[in-house]
Every structure is written in C-alpha cells, then in structure tokens.
Enzyme design. Structure first.
Site, mmCIF file in Angstrom:
data_model
loop_
_atom_site.group_PDB
_atom_site.id
_atom_site.type_symbol
_atom_site.label_atom_id
_atom_site.label_comp_id
_atom_site.label_asym_id
_atom_site.label_seq_id
_atom_site.Cartn_x
_atom_site.Cartn_y
_atom_site.Cartn_z
ATOM 1 C CB CYS A 81 -0.945 -0.025 1.201
ATOM 2 S SG CYS A 81 -0.110 0.027 2.805
ATOM 3 N NE ARG A 82 0.200 7.435 2.502
ATOM 4 C CZ ARG A 82 1.073 7.979 3.340
ATOM 5 N NH1 ARG A 82 2.217 8.413 2.923
ATOM 6 N NH2 ARG A 82 0.775 8.094 4.619
#
Length: 113
Positions: A81-82
């Site tokens: 993800c981020r």
C-alpha cells in the site's frame, strides 16, 4: 477443530503465513517474475503510480473479498500500500480467508521508490 480456530488464525499461524519483506527481498521475489502482486490502495492512488505488473484491489472496496477470491490461495501473494498499514490489515484478512503465503512490503510503496 473449533469454529473459532477455523475462522481465525492464531498469531503463531499468521507468523508462518505472513512475512514482511524489506525492499530488496520484495524486489528480488517480484521483479521479472509472474507473481500475484496486489496494490491495495485506492484506484486514484494506483493510477498515480504503481509497481509494474501489479493489480489493484482497494482495501476498502466492497468487492475486496470477491476480487481476492479470484486469486490462487496456494500461490504466494505480494501486497503493498502507501506506507504498510493497509497491506498489513489486508494480509491478516487474507490469512483468515485461507491464503497460505502472504508477503507484505515493509514501508509500502513509499519505501519502494
């Protein structure tokens, strides 16, 4: 086996199923290979830049379970993800869904670049 143990993995079970990889390990296992590589960010985040050959399954989507059910539970799945928080939650969810080999990128795509 109780219904509880069927629905939930113990911490030690998850430790054997979920591995958090540093950037070098993650790249070595995913670059130039055909793997189940999943970006669990939103479509807008995905479209702003993602790891080559990744597919997008939004961690907050109502279609999350359906989309992951299309993947092979017996083959490794690589998540990011981020920054690592969403993929960690997704990894735990996938372990509960029966995925056997889950690899999570430590620090997310922020660490990848």
């Amino acid at each position: 086996m109780s219904i509880f143990s069927t629905l939930f993995c113990s911490k030690s079970d998850k430790d054997n199923i979920i591995k958090v990889l540093d950037i070098l390990e993650f790249k070595a296992q995913t670059q130039s290979k055909k793997v189940q590589l999943v970006d669990v960010r939103t479509p807008d985040e995905f479209n702003s830049g993602h790891i080559q050959n990744a597919i997008n399954i939004d961690s907050s989507s109502e279609e999350f379970n359906l989309e992951f059910s299309k993947l092979n539970k017996n083959e490794a799945v690589y998540l990011y993800c981020r920054s690592g928080a969403r993929s960690k939650r997704c990894a735990n969810k996938l372990a509960g869904m029966g995925f056997m080999k889950i690899y999570d990128l430590r620090g997310g795509i922020l660490n990848y670049k």
